[in-house]
Design a protein around this motif. Structure first.
Motif, PDB file in Angstrom:
ATOM      1  N   GLN A  40       0.865  -1.176   0.000  1.00 20.41           N
ATOM      2  CA  GLN A  40       0.000   0.000   0.000  1.00 20.41           C
ATOM      3  C   GLN A  40       0.898   1.221   0.000  1.00 20.41           C
ATOM      4  O   GLN A  40       1.848   1.289   0.773  1.00 20.41           O
ATOM      5  CB  GLN A  40      -0.895   0.011   1.243  1.00 20.41           C
ATOM      6  CG  GLN A  40      -1.901  -1.113   1.253  1.00 20.41           C
ATOM      7  CD  GLN A  40      -2.788  -1.058   2.490  1.00 20.41           C
ATOM      8  OE1 GLN A  40      -2.696  -0.149   3.294  1.00 20.41           O
ATOM      9  NE2 GLN A  40      -3.645  -2.044   2.617  1.00 20.41           N
ATOM     10  N   THR A  41       0.593   2.154  -0.860  1.00 19.83           N
ATOM     11  CA  THR A  41       1.430   3.339  -1.002  1.00 19.83           C
ATOM     12  C   THR A  41       1.568   4.094   0.324  1.00 19.83           C
ATOM     13  O   THR A  41       0.668   4.056   1.160  1.00 19.83           O
ATOM     14  CB  THR A  41       0.877   4.268  -2.101  1.00 19.83           C
ATOM     15  OG1 THR A  41       1.777   5.359  -2.261  1.00 19.83           O
ATOM     16  CG2 THR A  41      -0.501   4.788  -1.768  1.00 19.83           C
ATOM     17  N   LEU A  42       2.686   4.757   0.495  1.00 25.16           N
ATOM     18  CA  LEU A  42       2.929   5.549   1.700  1.00 25.16           C
ATOM     19  C   LEU A  42       2.435   6.986   1.536  1.00 25.16           C
ATOM     20  O   LEU A  42       2.503   7.777   2.460  1.00 25.16           O
ATOM     21  CB  LEU A  42       4.432   5.564   2.028  1.00 25.16           C
ATOM     22  CG  LEU A  42       5.057   4.205   2.318  1.00 25.16           C
ATOM     23  CD1 LEU A  42       6.555   4.351   2.529  1.00 25.16           C
ATOM     24  CD2 LEU A  42       4.409   3.563   3.515  1.00 25.16           C
ATOM     25  N   SER A  43       1.962   7.296   0.345  1.00 25.13           N
ATOM     26  CA  SER A  43       1.466   8.649   0.082  1.00 25.13           C
ATOM     27  C   SER A  43       0.203   8.542  -0.765  1.00 25.13           C
ATOM     28  O   SER A  43      -0.484   7.532  -0.740  1.00 25.13           O
ATOM     29  CB  SER A  43       2.547   9.478  -0.629  1.00 25.13           C
ATOM     30  OG  SER A  43       2.882   8.881  -1.862  1.00 25.13           O
ATOM     31  N   ILE A  44      -0.091   9.544  -1.553  1.00 20.93           N
ATOM     32  CA  ILE A  44      -1.267   9.536  -2.419  1.00 20.93           C
ATOM     33  C   ILE A  44      -0.967   8.615  -3.601  1.00 20.93           C
ATOM     34  O   ILE A  44       0.061   8.751  -4.273  1.00 20.93           O
ATOM     35  CB  ILE A  44      -1.590  10.964  -2.916  1.00 20.93           C
ATOM     36  CG1 ILE A  44      -1.838  11.887  -1.721  1.00 20.93           C
ATOM     37  CG2 ILE A  44      -2.778  10.949  -3.858  1.00 20.93           C
ATOM     38  CD1 ILE A  44      -1.851  13.355  -2.066  1.00 20.93           C
ATOM     39  N   ALA A  45      -1.880   7.678  -3.850  1.00 19.36           N
ATOM     40  CA  ALA A  45      -1.679   6.714  -4.937  1.00 19.36           C
ATOM     41  C   ALA A  45      -1.688   7.422  -6.293  1.00 19.36           C
ATOM     42  O   ALA A  45      -2.303   8.482  -6.456  1.00 19.36           O
ATOM     43  CB  ALA A  45      -2.772   5.660  -4.902  1.00 19.36           C
ATOM     44  N   LYS A  46      -1.003   6.820  -7.277  1.00 18.14           N
ATOM     45  CA  LYS A  46      -1.005   7.365  -8.636  1.00 18.14           C
ATOM     46  C   LYS A  46      -2.440   7.512  -9.111  1.00 18.14           C
ATOM     47  O   LYS A  46      -3.250   6.606  -8.948  1.00 18.14           O
ATOM     48  CB  LYS A  46      -0.246   6.450  -9.593  1.00 18.14           C
ATOM     49  CG  LYS A  46       1.239   6.529  -9.458  1.00 18.14           C
ATOM     50  CD  LYS A  46       1.920   5.703 -10.532  1.00 18.14           C
ATOM     51  CE  LYS A  46       3.416   5.812 -10.412  1.00 18.14           C
ATOM     52  NZ  LYS A  46       4.106   5.032 -11.443  1.00 18.14           N
ATOM     53  N   GLY A  47      -2.733   8.666  -9.684  1.00 15.53           N
ATOM     54  CA  GLY A  47      -4.066   8.930 -10.196  1.00 15.53           C
ATOM     55  C   GLY A  47      -5.078   9.269  -9.111  1.00 15.53           C
ATOM     56  O   GLY A  47      -6.259   9.434  -9.403  1.00 15.53           O
ATOM     57  N   GLY A  48      -4.642   9.364  -7.865  1.00 15.23           N
ATOM     58  CA  GLY A  48      -5.561   9.594  -6.762  1.00 15.23           C
ATOM     59  C   GLY A  48      -5.609  11.013  -6.233  1.00 15.23           C
ATOM     60  O   GLY A  48      -6.248  11.277  -5.224  1.00 15.23           O
ATOM     61  N   ASN A  53      -7.841  15.395  -2.993  1.00 18.98           N
ATOM     62  CA  ASN A  53      -8.170  16.816  -2.858  1.00 18.98           C
ATOM     63  C   ASN A  53      -9.642  17.008  -2.516  1.00 18.98           C
ATOM     64  O   ASN A  53      -9.981  17.867  -1.696  1.00 18.98           O
ATOM     65  CB  ASN A  53      -7.801  17.573  -4.129  1.00 18.98           C
ATOM     66  CG  ASN A  53      -6.300  17.698  -4.302  1.00 18.98           C
ATOM     67  OD1 ASN A  53      -5.548  17.682  -3.332  1.00 18.98           O
ATOM     68  ND2 ASN A  53      -5.861  17.805  -5.548  1.00 18.98           N
ATOM     69  N   ALA A  54     -10.531  16.223  -3.133  1.00 25.59           N
ATOM     70  CA  ALA A  54     -11.959  16.320  -2.840  1.00 25.59           C
ATOM     71  C   ALA A  54     -12.230  15.958  -1.387  1.00 25.59           C
ATOM     72  O   ALA A  54     -13.022  16.614  -0.705  1.00 25.59           O
ATOM     73  CB  ALA A  54     -12.761  15.419  -3.776  1.00 25.59           C
ATOM     74  N   GLU A  55     -11.566  14.903  -0.884  1.00 23.72           N
ATOM     75  CA  GLU A  55     -11.733  14.501   0.515  1.00 23.72           C
ATOM     76  C   GLU A  55     -11.212  15.566   1.461  1.00 23.72           C
ATOM     77  O   GLU A  55     -11.804  15.809   2.522  1.00 23.72           O
ATOM     78  CB  GLU A  55     -11.043  13.165   0.764  1.00 23.72           C
ATOM     79  CG  GLU A  55     -11.734  11.993   0.108  1.00 23.72           C
ATOM     80  CD  GLU A  55     -10.955  10.689   0.225  1.00 23.72           C
ATOM     81  OE1 GLU A  55      -9.853  10.685   0.821  1.00 23.72           O
ATOM     82  OE2 GLU A  55     -11.436   9.679  -0.299  1.00 23.72           O
ATOM     83  N   MET A  56     -10.125  16.214   1.103  1.00 24.35           N
ATOM     84  CA  MET A  56      -9.565  17.274   1.941  1.00 24.35           C
ATOM     85  C   MET A  56     -10.524  18.460   2.017  1.00 24.35           C
ATOM     86  O   MET A  56     -10.703  19.054   3.076  1.00 24.35           O
ATOM     87  CB  MET A  56      -8.196  17.727   1.413  1.00 24.35           C
ATOM     88  CG  MET A  56      -7.107  16.684   1.565  1.00 24.35           C
ATOM     89  SD  MET A  56      -6.824  16.192   3.287  1.00 24.35           S
ATOM     90  CE  MET A  56      -6.140  17.668   3.961  1.00 24.35           C
ATOM     91  N   LYS A  57     -11.126  18.803   0.879  1.00 24.17           N
ATOM     92  CA  LYS A  57     -12.058  19.933   0.848  1.00 24.17           C
ATOM     93  C   LYS A  57     -13.298  19.625   1.662  1.00 24.17           C
ATOM     94  O   LYS A  57     -13.819  20.486   2.368  1.00 24.17           O
ATOM     95  CB  LYS A  57     -12.444  20.263  -0.593  1.00 24.17           C
ATOM     96  CG  LYS A  57     -11.412  21.017  -1.341  1.00 24.17           C
ATOM     97  CD  LYS A  57     -11.887  21.370  -2.735  1.00 24.17           C
ATOM     98  CE  LYS A  57     -10.809  22.095  -3.499  1.00 24.17           C
ATOM     99  NZ  LYS A  57     -11.231  22.431  -4.861  1.00 24.17           N
ATOM    100  N   SER A  58     -13.793  18.384   1.582  1.00 24.06           N
ATOM    101  CA  SER A  58     -15.032  18.031   2.294  1.00 24.06           C
ATOM    102  C   SER A  58     -14.810  17.888   3.801  1.00 24.06           C
ATOM    103  O   SER A  58     -15.748  18.011   4.574  1.00 24.06           O
ATOM    104  CB  SER A  58     -15.630  16.743   1.720  1.00 24.06           C
ATOM    105  OG  SER A  58     -14.786  15.649   2.014  1.00 24.06           O
TER     106      SER A  58
END
Length: 60
Positions: A40-48, A53-58
Motif C-alpha cells: 500500500q502506497t505511503l502517500s497519495i496513490a497514482k491517479g488519486g 483533494n476532494a476529501e480534503m475539501k469536504s
C-alpha cells in the motif's frame, strides 16, 4: 573531518541526516519488493490526487 574533508558541525549533522534518509529509502524499496501486490502506497496513490483533494475539501 569526514573522509578527509573538513565540515562544520552543522554540515556534519546535515550530512548524517541526509544519510539516514538514503537508508530509509532503501528499507522502503525492500519492503515494497517483499510485499509485492500487497503493498500500500505511503502517500497519495497514482491517479488519486483528485480524490484526495476532494476529501480534503469536504473535511474542512
Amino acid at each position: 573531518m569526514i573522509r578527509g574533508e573538513a565540515h562544520t558541525v552543522v554540515q556534519a549533522i546535515h550530512r548524517q541526516i541526509s544519510h539516514y534518509g538514503y537508508h530509509v529509502g532503501q528499507i522502503v524499496y525492500v519492503a515494497k519488493a517483499h510485499k509485492s501486490a500487497e503493498w500500500q502506497t505511503l502517500s497519495i496513490a497514482k491517479g488519486g490526487s483528485d480524490k484526495f483533494n476532494a476529501e480534503m475539501k469536504s473535511s474542512n
